[in-house]
Motif scaffolding. Structure first.
Motif, mmCIF file in Angstrom:
data_model
loop_
_atom_site.group_PDB
_atom_site.id
_atom_site.type_symbol
_atom_site.label_atom_id
_atom_site.label_comp_id
_atom_site.label_asym_id
_atom_site.label_seq_id
_atom_site.Cartn_x
_atom_site.Cartn_y
_atom_site.Cartn_z
ATOM 1 N N ASN A 199 59.916 50.101 42.006
ATOM 2 C CA ASN A 199 58.666 50.834 41.846
ATOM 3 C C ASN A 199 58.922 52.316 41.622
ATOM 4 N N VAL A 242 58.947 53.275 38.097
ATOM 5 C CA VAL A 242 57.621 53.338 37.485
ATOM 6 C C VAL A 242 56.855 54.575 37.952
ATOM 7 N N ARG A 297 58.523 46.051 32.406
ATOM 8 C CA ARG A 297 57.555 46.624 33.357
ATOM 9 C C ARG A 297 56.324 47.191 32.659
ATOM 10 N N ALA A 351 53.226 46.709 34.796
ATOM 11 C CA ALA A 351 53.184 47.589 35.965
ATOM 12 C C ALA A 351 52.760 48.998 35.574
ATOM 13 N N ARG A 396 50.481 43.316 40.149
ATOM 14 C CA ARG A 396 51.892 42.977 39.952
ATOM 15 C C ARG A 396 52.086 41.680 39.183
ATOM 16 N N ASP A 452 53.032 41.423 34.793
ATOM 17 C CA ASP A 452 54.323 41.158 34.160
ATOM 18 C C ASP A 452 54.815 39.738 34.434
ATOM 19 N N SER A 479 43.690 45.866 33.285
ATOM 20 C CA SER A 479 45.135 45.964 33.067
ATOM 21 C C SER A 479 45.672 44.717 32.385
#
Length: 388
Positions: free
Chosen positions: A3, A6, A130, A133, A262, A265, A312
């Motif tokens: 994380n 990101v 990713r 994310a 999460r 992806d 998203s």
């Protein structure tokens, strides 16, 4: 990738920019009476400051992106953030409705291009595997603005005056513009013309399926959300408690994005199908209850949790469908998303004319089932199990 990979400053700035953009869009909603009284116009006229903004976004997203496709991304992002600052200052200082409208039209033009630049940037900064994310992180700013923008602006307006809400948004925009000038990495514009990018993107069957799904799904969502207050009143809420229910819905959306984002992806298709299925069931049960405000609130929170990651999911599906032209795809998605919002509000208005508020829930459920089928049949093109 962790994380920490990101959560880098440039991506956090893009998320903060998303918060600014969506907060700017909804600012007048909680300030309608105050702005109307001060500017000497009706509340419906102030409401047009929101719909005019949305109309500019729908009409200008694709053309503006095409015209600016060759421009370096960093100065364009800085300029758009500065544009938000100028537009909000115009509204803050407006001594007439015409000047306030001009400020809102400028903000709509910034919004029309902003998310194409933001998601284009985000896709290029995403670590391998990713993308979902990163899209979820950027959309986190949007979700926070939806959850808290109207209540916060209403509080500021009632406490120190509506103009200060726009002044705060303008100041935030200028701070972000300065931050973007300092920390965003340079990115060159495309050497391919905007028109050629548009034709190439729309030639992808996967992207066309995502467009269809987004229009139907957003029409369903906003047919209900636009007229959720009458539905909640029918369910037994009081006028004072409706606001708390909507705040709970917004907070649930943020939590849902954090908890479920999460899966973008890992298994986008299944996650989106589950979200649509749960939302469909929740709105049908709300309609069937016809009362019981306690259980209705629980279902509204469930609806919010599972809608939270949906923007998203569909944004990532669109970007994945044509990864060669991320800015153009983001512009197409931005326009498509807002077409769905406008269509949903129109559908909801027609339903309200001829049926009780519970009728909107059934129409929403029917549209969601259609969207479910579009996603379900798109495993080969549009909604793969994993993101490339």
């Amino acid at each position: 990738m962790t994380n920490q990979t990101v959560l880098r400053p440039p991506l956090l700035l893009l998320s903060a920019g998303g918060f600014l953009a969506v907060a700017t869009e909804v600012l007048p909603i909680g300030l309608l009476p105050l702005m109307a009284a001060d500017l000497g116009v009706s509340e419906s006229s102030v409401g047009l400051l929101v719909s005019a903004y949305a109309a500019v976004v729908v009409l200008a997203s694709i053309p503006l992106n095409a015209w600016t496709s060759g421009v370096s991304r960093k100065p364009l992002l800085v300029g758009l953030l500065a544009g938000y600052g100028a537009s909000n200052f115009m509204v803050c200082l407006a001594d007439s409705y015409a000047l306030a409208l001009a400020g809102r039209l400028l903000a709509g033009a910034c919004h029309a291009l902003f998310f194409a630049v933001v998601f284009g940037y985000a896709s290029r900064l995403a670590p391998p595997g990713r993308l979902g994310a990163v899209i979820a992180l950027v959309n986190g700013g949007n979700a926070l603005a939806i959850a808290g923008g109207v209540p916060l602006s209403t509080w500021v307006g009632s406490t120190i005056g509506w103009r200060w809400a726009f002044a705060a948004a303008a100041l935030l925009a200028l701070i972000l513009a300065a931050g973007a000038a300092r920390i965003m990495p340079p990115l060159a514009g495309s050497t391919v013309s905007g028109g050629a990018q548009l034709r190439a993107a729309l030639a992808e069957p996967a992207l066309r399926r995502v467009i269809v799904a987004v229009v139907i799904l957003m029409s369903a969502q906003f047919a209900l959300y636009t007229f959720v207050t009458p539905l909640l009143l029918q369910a037994g809420f009081t006028e004072s408690s409706v606001g708390m229910a909507l705040l709970a819905y917004g907070a649930a959306g943020v939590l849902g994005l954090i908890a479920l984002g999460r899966f973008t992806d890992a298994n986008l298709r299944r996650a989106l199908l589950v979200s649509i299925g749960v939302m469909t069931g929740a709105v049908v049960v709300v309609a069937l209850l016809g009362g019981a405000p306690g259980w209705t609130l629980v279902l509204v929170v469930v609806w919010g949790v599972f809608y939270g990651p949906v923007p998203s999911y569909v944004q990532t599906a669109a970007m994945n469908a044509s990864p060669e032209h991320p800015d153009t795809v983001a512009a197409i998605h931005n326009s498509t998303f807002n077409i769905g919002i406008s269509a949903g509000a129109f559908i909801g208005a027609q339903v309200v004319i001829g049926s009780p508020p519970s009728g909107i829930a059934y129409v929403t459920a029917a549209l969601m089932l259609v969207a479910f089928l579009v996603v379900l049949t798109g495993s080969r093109a549009g909604f793969p199990r994993r993101i490339r």
